[in-house]
Write an enzyme that holds these catalytic residues in place. Structure first.
Site, PDB file in Angstrom:
ATOM      1  N   ASP A 206     -10.643   1.854  -3.606  1.00  0.00           N
ATOM      2  CA  ASP A 206     -11.270   1.532  -2.319  1.00  0.00           C
ATOM      3  C   ASP A 206     -12.782   1.505  -2.463  1.00  0.00           C
ATOM      4  O   ASP A 206     -13.485   0.954  -1.618  1.00  0.00           O
ATOM      5  CB  ASP A 206     -10.902   2.592  -1.268  1.00  0.00           C
TER       6      ASP A 206
ATOM      7  N   ASP B 196       0.841  -1.202   0.000  1.00  0.00           N
ATOM      8  CA  ASP B 196       0.000   0.000   0.000  1.00  0.00           C
ATOM      9  C   ASP B 196       0.878   1.254   0.000  1.00  0.00           C
ATOM     10  O   ASP B 196       2.092   1.191   0.263  1.00  0.00           O
ATOM     11  CB  ASP B 196      -0.884  -0.026   1.257  1.00  0.00           C
TER      12      ASP B 196
HETATM   13  C1  DGJ Z   1      -5.836   1.946   1.839  1.00  0.00           C
HETATM   14  C2  DGJ Z   1      -6.209   0.767   1.006  1.00  0.00           C
HETATM   15  O1  DGJ Z   1      -6.663   1.201  -0.235  1.00  0.00           O
HETATM   16  C3  DGJ Z   1      -7.242  -0.074   1.730  1.00  0.00           C
HETATM   17  O2  DGJ Z   1      -7.636  -1.137   0.939  1.00  0.00           O
HETATM   18  C4  DGJ Z   1      -6.657  -0.547   3.023  1.00  0.00           C
HETATM   19  O3  DGJ Z   1      -5.604  -1.442   2.797  1.00  0.00           O
HETATM   20  C5  DGJ Z   1      -6.187   0.630   3.851  1.00  0.00           C
HETATM   21  N1  DGJ Z   1      -5.311   1.475   3.109  1.00  0.00           N
HETATM   22  C6  DGJ Z   1      -5.490   0.148   5.099  1.00  0.00           C
HETATM   23  O4  DGJ Z   1      -4.952   1.179   5.817  1.00  0.00           O
END
Ligand code: DGJ
Length: 741
Positions: free
Chosen positions: A551, A482
């Site tokens: 997301d 991430d």
């Molecule tokens: C951002 C990501 O896009 C989410 O899927 C998740 O992993 C969060 N970060 C976790 O902090």
């Protein structure tokens, strides 16, 4: 490939003198041709990029006729200096303050296929030189024949005695001549990545740029399509160019239309705050620019890129038919939206049980498992301290990973190695590793700072995070990488006075790390996530297996995001999850079936707490997951045909067809319901073999919404628009499986 490059390097040693003989260079794929000419004065021009037509020699007459450019014409790698006054690909400032570079053709070599390891590719290298300043540029073109893709980049060498500064250093400049240019590109933001914008280019300069440093694609993507001679975007008709830059940092795409209506498209790293110093004898390698051309609409342009990506563009590349076998992408349950930061070992084991019970293939432990002194119980602490939080998980990661394996599931884990929370041991121990502007406070985003990947010591550290996490258990199969903020107020302690190198070297630093990771862990699946789709580009995809598309998992919003992602990037890299509604990204309440039908068009996953399912929902989930396996290979190596665009219609529909056209899966969704008359919408099932007969079966339902369900029809009939499932309300959806007799 290495062997090709070496061979060419040997052949090219002779290419140092200014050419005297005019030359025509034809770079060819099965259906396309890029033609460049060098005239007697050594000007290298792009004469043609389009459908393959044969002998390019007559273009030399065009040069000889002196009916040429007026200074802003089709220079193949235009520079600041000489007659050229348009947007340059190369702009150099010399030690004496001079800004003028004039490059002349000095020779070219096309590698004969016999020396290539891969007869599907041929490599052309063209040498350009400036006799006054001693700058030299090598333009590389790799033609991928079957995929009709040409990949190009430039290598800029300072052969002078003093350092120079590169003010612009594009990968590619392409030239088009058409009456109209319809530009399609994507923009967006967090939870709304990849939104289509279309515009007719006017007689001015259009610039698409990212200055975000990291998360470069959270708004604009470094890719586009150009429909020529039309105001309409068509899937099936007309000339379409598609381009994508393989770079995960700041980029700039410039569409520069001259006074004669001709279009130069200059693409590469953004020079924003990035004047790059080039010492004597040094060469700067620009990132790859990927081009394709279709004379039958945008659909074929996408399929060309997808097929190229299968074989060459994404980590673990291989022959299409073998690809999926070698790199199966498991369905998964991700812990994030089901547990967020609040879990114990018990929570995870129950989720693993549920995942196994529902027929999923992997469990991914997302954020929240690490840091002891500053435990990661929210997004405000712990990033940087990559040790297991034994208060939460006293038995450790191996215990959970092994439990998953015992249940027949693979196991994945989340990291965010480029970042640090101020509340962490790392921030206290290594303040010099943090990106910051001297003498100022560091802005926080999501309570975190960025680590300075231009610094080799930080690269070692970030590599060590990955390596260290992999040692937590031998049962780690997948890592979600991430990256949750942009770079603001940049500054690198390591680079000292050479801050201009920061943005370029951050991205190169990331690639250095990924190269090392891939050398040791070629088979670990790695997802590229950046607050969702903040890093979606073919540069990252060389090292990553898939992306976290967004997301936003809302079925409606996903229609727009997934449609646009697949204009350039193949469906198999697209993580697509079903989550609960409403959730923190969207207030929309779409039916569970609609969410499944949407997620099943990518790499299917779930991101919720399965124990919250009702019995009915759970049964539906299990049914959708089971049916996905029947056609999953088509998501991964089928050809995409877009049947209806969410941007232009009340319906979104698409299909994937197996390369031999024996099987297909069709997805149909109603996004807006206008009136009763409209509920039976006819879709033309493109891409089938008109001569073959297909049995059509709707999946995931007891009662089909199409009158032809279970029956057989010819591909020709299904292409007429008679395929008109009844989608009687907003968020109705249907998925059909087709198999030829
Ligand atoms: C951002 C990501 O896009 C989410 O899927 C998740 O992993 C969060 N970060 C976790 O902090």
């Amino acid at each position: 490939m290495k062997r090709i490059l070496l061979s060419i390097a040997v052949l090219c040693t002779a290419l140092t003198a200014r050419a005297v003989e005019p030359a025509v260079i034809s770079i060819e794929t099965d259906h396309t041709q890029l033609i460049l000419t060098a005239d007697a004065d050594g000007n290298l021009r792009t004469r043609y990029y389009g459908a393959r037509f044969g002998n390019p020699a007559p273009f030399l007459l065009m040069d000889a006729s002196r009916h040429q450019d007026n200074g802003a014409g089709p220079m193949t790698y235009p520079t600041t200096g000489g007659k050229f006054i348009g947007t340059p690909a190369l702009h150099v400032r010399y030690a004496d303050g001079n800004h003028n570079t004039e490059l002349f053709y000095a020779g070219h070599v096309t590698a004969p296929e016999s020396i290539s390891e891969d007869t599907n590719r041929s490599v052309t290298r063209i040498r350009l030189e400036d006799p006054v300043t001693a700058m030299a540029v090598d333009l590389w073109f790799v033609a991928h024949k079957k995929e009709d893709v040409i990949v190009t980049h430039a290598e800029i060498t300072n052969r002078g005695k003093k350092s120079v500064e590169l003010l612009d250093y594009a990968s590619s400049a392409m030239h088009f001549e058409a009456d109209k240019y319809l530009l399609t590109h994507t923009w967006g933001g967090w939870a709304s990545e990849m939104q289509v914008d279309r515009e007719l280019l006017g007689h001015d300069t259009k610039v698409i740029e990212s200055r975000r440093g990291v998360q470069a694609t959270q708004s604009n993507n470094p890719s586009f399509m150009l429909s020529l001679n039309t105001e309409e975007f068509s899937e099936t008709a007309g000339e379409v160019i598609a381009g994508a830059l393989a770079w995960s940092g700041n980029f700039r795409l410039t569409f520069d239309r001259d006074d004669a209506g001709r279009l130069n498209v200059i693409t590469g790293i953004s020079p924003f705050a990035a004047t790059y110093p080039l010492a004597p004898g040094k060469t700067f390698h620009t990132p790859d620019m990927i081009w394709t051309f279709s004379d039958c609409g945008a659909g074929q342009a996408s399929r060309n890129l997808h097929r190229w990506a299968w074989k060459y563009g994404v980590h673990g590349k291989g022959e299409v038919s073998l690809y999926f076998e070698r790199h199966p992408r498991p369905t998964l349950l991700n812990s994030w939206e089901g547990a967020y930061f609040t879990f114990t070992t018990e929570t995870l084991l129950r989720m693993i049980d549920d995942a196994a019970g529902m027929g999923l293939e992997m469990f991914v432990l997302d954020d929240g498992w690490f840091a002891k002194d500053y435990p990661r119980n929210g997004d405000d602490a712990g990033l940087g301290d990559w040790e297991v939080n034994t208060d939460k998980l006293p038995e450790g990661i191996d215990y959970v990973a092994s439990y998953a394996h015992d249940k027949g599931l693979k196991f994945g884990i989340w990291i965010e190695p480029e970042m640090v929370n101020p509340q962490s041991n790392l921030a206290h121990n290594h303040p010099e590793w943090v990106v910051k502007s001297p003498g100022r406070d560091i802005y926080q985003e999501r309570n975190q700072w960025v680590l300075d990947l231009s610094n080799p010591a930080v690269q070692d550290f970030v590599y060590g995070i990955f390596d260290g996490v992999m040692q937590l258990s031998k049962n780690i199969d997948y890592v979600k990488w991430d990256c949750n903020r942009v770079i603001q107020s940049f500054g690198s302690t390591y680079l000292g006075q050479e801050q201009d190198r920061f943005f370029v070297e951050y991205c190169q630093g990331l690639y250095n790390v990924m190269r090392r990771i891939r050398a040791k862990y070629p088979d670990v699946l790695i997802q590229c996530c950046s607050s969702g789709g903040g890093r979606v580009d073919y540069g990252a995809l060389r090292y990553f297996d898939e992306i976290w598309t967004s997301d936003n998992t809302d079925g409606d919003c996903r229609a727009y995001i997934q449609y646009a992602t697949n204009l350039i990037y193949p469906p198999f890299i697209m993580g697509a999850h079903v989550s609960a509604v409403p959730n923190h990204q969207s207030g929309n309440v779409t039916p569970l079936k609609f969410r499944f039908d949407m997620a099943c068009a990518g790499r299917l996953g779930l991101e919720l707490q399965p124990k919250n399912f009702s019995a009915r929902e759970r049964a539906l989930a299990e049914r959708c997951i089971a049916s996905y396996y029947q056609y999953r290979d088509l998501v991964f190596n089928g050809d995409l045909y877009r049947l209806s665009s969410p941007y232009d219609s009340d319906y979104y529909a698409l299909m994937y067809v197996s390369p031999d056209k024996s099987r297909a899966v069709v997805y149909t969704y109603c996004l807006r319901y206008q009136n009763r008359e409209g509920s039976q919408h006819g879709f033309r099932l493109d891409g089938l073999d008109p001569e073959r007969s297909y049995r059509v079966k709707e999946l995931n339902v007891d009662r089909s919404c199409w009158w032809g369900d279970g029956k057989e029809f010819s591909g020709a009939f299904l292409g007429t628009g008679a395929f008109n499932p009844d989608l009687p309300q907003k968020y109705s959806s249907a998925v059909f499986y087709l198999e030829a007799k």
